[in-house]
Design an enzyme around this catalytic site. Structure first.
Site, PDB file in Angstrom:
ATOM      1  N   GLU A  98      -6.758   4.809   7.904  1.00 40.05           N
ATOM      2  CA  GLU A  98      -6.527   6.239   7.649  1.00 40.05           C
ATOM      3  C   GLU A  98      -7.776   6.880   7.071  1.00 40.05           C
ATOM      4  OE1 GLU A  98      -2.921   5.534   5.500  1.00 40.05           O
ATOM      5  OE2 GLU A  98      -2.001   4.933   7.399  1.00 40.05           O
ATOM      6  N   GLU A 140      -5.503  -4.714  10.654  1.00 36.49           N
ATOM      7  CA  GLU A 140      -4.535  -3.637  10.830  1.00 36.49           C
ATOM      8  C   GLU A 140      -4.771  -2.943  12.166  1.00 36.49           C
ATOM      9  OE1 GLU A 140      -2.834  -2.575   6.657  1.00 36.49           O
ATOM     10  OE2 GLU A 140      -4.200  -1.048   7.352  1.00 36.49           O
ATOM     11  N   HIS A 146      -9.592   1.360   4.982  1.00 34.43           N
ATOM     12  CA  HIS A 146      -8.296   1.526   5.650  1.00 34.43           C
ATOM     13  C   HIS A 146      -8.458   2.461   6.851  1.00 34.43           C
ATOM     14  CE1 HIS A 146      -4.156   2.607   6.428  1.00 34.43           C
ATOM     15  NE2 HIS A 146      -3.847   1.467   5.838  1.00 34.43           N
ATOM     16  N   LYS A 178       0.151   4.199  -0.253  1.00 33.02           N
ATOM     17  CA  LYS A 178      -0.490   5.390   0.339  1.00 33.02           C
ATOM     18  C   LYS A 178      -0.230   6.596  -0.570  1.00 33.02           C
ATOM     19  CE  LYS A 178      -0.235   3.185   4.805  1.00 33.02           C
ATOM     20  NZ  LYS A 178      -0.143   3.297   6.267  1.00 33.02           N
ATOM     21  N   GLY A 187       2.351   2.585  10.890  1.00 31.93           N
ATOM     22  CA  GLY A 187       3.257   3.715  10.722  1.00 31.93           C
ATOM     23  C   GLY A 187       3.935   4.136  12.017  1.00 31.93           C
ATOM     24  N   SER A 196       3.308  -2.001  10.351  1.00 26.48           N
ATOM     25  CA  SER A 196       4.762  -2.063  10.513  1.00 26.48           C
ATOM     26  C   SER A 196       5.325  -3.449  10.225  1.00 26.48           C
ATOM     27  CB  SER A 196       5.168  -1.586  11.913  1.00 26.48           C
ATOM     28  OG  SER A 196       4.743  -0.238  12.103  1.00 26.48           O
ATOM     29  N   ASN A 252       0.871  -1.179   0.000  1.00 20.47           N
ATOM     30  CA  ASN A 252       0.000   0.000   0.000  1.00 20.47           C
ATOM     31  C   ASN A 252       0.909   1.229   0.000  1.00 20.47           C
ATOM     32  OD1 ASN A 252      -1.781   2.054   0.445  1.00 20.47           O
ATOM     33  ND2 ASN A 252      -2.455   1.362   2.480  1.00 20.47           N
TER      34      ASN A 252
HETATM   35  P1  13P Z   1       2.936   0.565   7.804  1.00 19.46           P
HETATM   36  O1  13P Z   1       3.454  -0.731   7.222  1.00 19.46           O
HETATM   37  O2  13P Z   1       3.662   1.773   7.285  1.00 19.46           O
HETATM   38  O3  13P Z   1       2.797   0.518   9.281  1.00 19.46           O
HETATM   39  O4  13P Z   1       1.447   0.719   7.220  1.00 19.46           O
HETATM   40  C1  13P Z   1       0.593  -0.355   7.333  1.00 19.46           C
HETATM   41  C2  13P Z   1      -0.622  -0.063   6.545  1.00 19.46           C
HETATM   42  O5  13P Z   1      -1.387   0.818   6.879  1.00 19.46           O
HETATM   43  C3  13P Z   1      -0.837  -0.834   5.325  1.00 19.46           C
HETATM   44  O6  13P Z   1      -2.086  -0.581   4.768  1.00 19.46           O
END
Ligand code: 13P
Length: 259
Positions: free
Chosen positions: A100, A172, A98, A11, A178, A217, A9
């Site tokens: 976010e 997640e 997601h 992002k 993150g 992560s 992803n």
């Molecule tokens: P990170 O791997 O940067 O923690 O992000 C995970 C994520 O949100 C994948 O969709």
């Protein structure tokens, strides 16, 4: 036997040139590996790069995914993208719900909207990667399973599953996204087993073959222990998917875990 899916992803990162060279690097690394049948790798670039990245992965085993989709088929929805538009780019997967989008970005998507998106994506032939996960305060209050039960059940209202590969679930934990904090393999397995049991009640025929990815992560050095868990079927990778070497490191770790 479920084979892993490793999905990157991206992002809102990279520009087109760096996205293309990332794909080149992943392709070169994959060419040196033998993946078992069913082991899949996908990249999910920003929507504006779906078409060119579809070109960049052409002729490889890499799959394409989008990061979001709207739930209507067309009309006056400025700035949104219909499922058929996403499908037209060649994308097979679409990330939906997601954290976010649930918690961070202004739209604050709720479970009802996420459910509409899942159904619309399926109707257009896309495979949703439905994301669920608890916030830190919910975990600390002992509410992780309740949150997962609610989000998964709400996300799947009215969904008929004709084949297990038409749905992917991603666990997640929001506190691990993150942040550099990762769920322990045991925490991940507990959550995944809970999600699997919900899928079993909902889709008894397919639950054992639906893939449940871990996201939060995931890195080359923790991927093998996570994917080695019985109900962890791959990863939805953020930061570590932005460099070919770390993304390939996760793919290699997944290979070792299932090999
Ligand atoms: P990170 O791997 O940067 O923690 O992000 C995970 C994520 O949100 C994948 O969709």
């Amino acid at each position: 036997m479920r084979q892993p899916l490793i999905a990157g992803n991206w992002k809102m990162n990279l520009d087109l040139a760096s996205g293309r060279s990332l794909v080149e690097g992943i392709r070169a690394g994959l060419a040196e590996l033998t993946l078992p049948a069913g082991f899949e790798v996908a990249v999910c670039p920003p929507a504006v790069y779906l078409f060119p990245i579809a070109g960049a992965i052409d002729g490889s085993s890499l799959q394409l995914g989008a990061q979001d989709v709207f739930h209507e088929t067309g009309g006056a929805f400025t700035g949104e993208l219909a499922p058929a538009m996403i499908a037209e780019t060649g994308a097979r997967f679409v990330i939906i719900g997601h954290s976010e989008r649930r918690h961070t970005i202004g739209h604050l998507e709720d479970d009802q909207m996420i459910n509409r998106k899942v159904r619309a994506a399926l109707a257009a032939g896309l495979t949703p990667i439905l994301c669920v996960g608890e916030m830190l305060d919910e975990r600390e209050a002992g509410r992780t399973f309740d949150v997962l039960t609610f989000q998964l059940s709400a996300g799947l209202i009215g969904v008929e599953l004709d084949a297990p590969e038409r749905l992917v679930v991603a666990y997640e934990p929001v506190w691990a996204i993150g942040t550099g904090r990762t769920a322990t393999p045991q925490q991940a397995q507990e959550a995944h087993a809970h999600l699997r049991s919900l899928l079993q009640a909902r889709f008894p025929k397919h639950a054992d073959t639906v893939r449940i990815l871990y996201g939060g992560s995931m890195k080359p050095d923790n991927a093998a222990a996570l994917i080695g868990q019985p109900d962890v079927d791959g990863g939805l990778v953020g930061g570590a998917s932005l460099k070919a070497e770390s993304f390939l490191g996760i793919i290699r770790a997944a290979l070792a875990a299932v090999g």
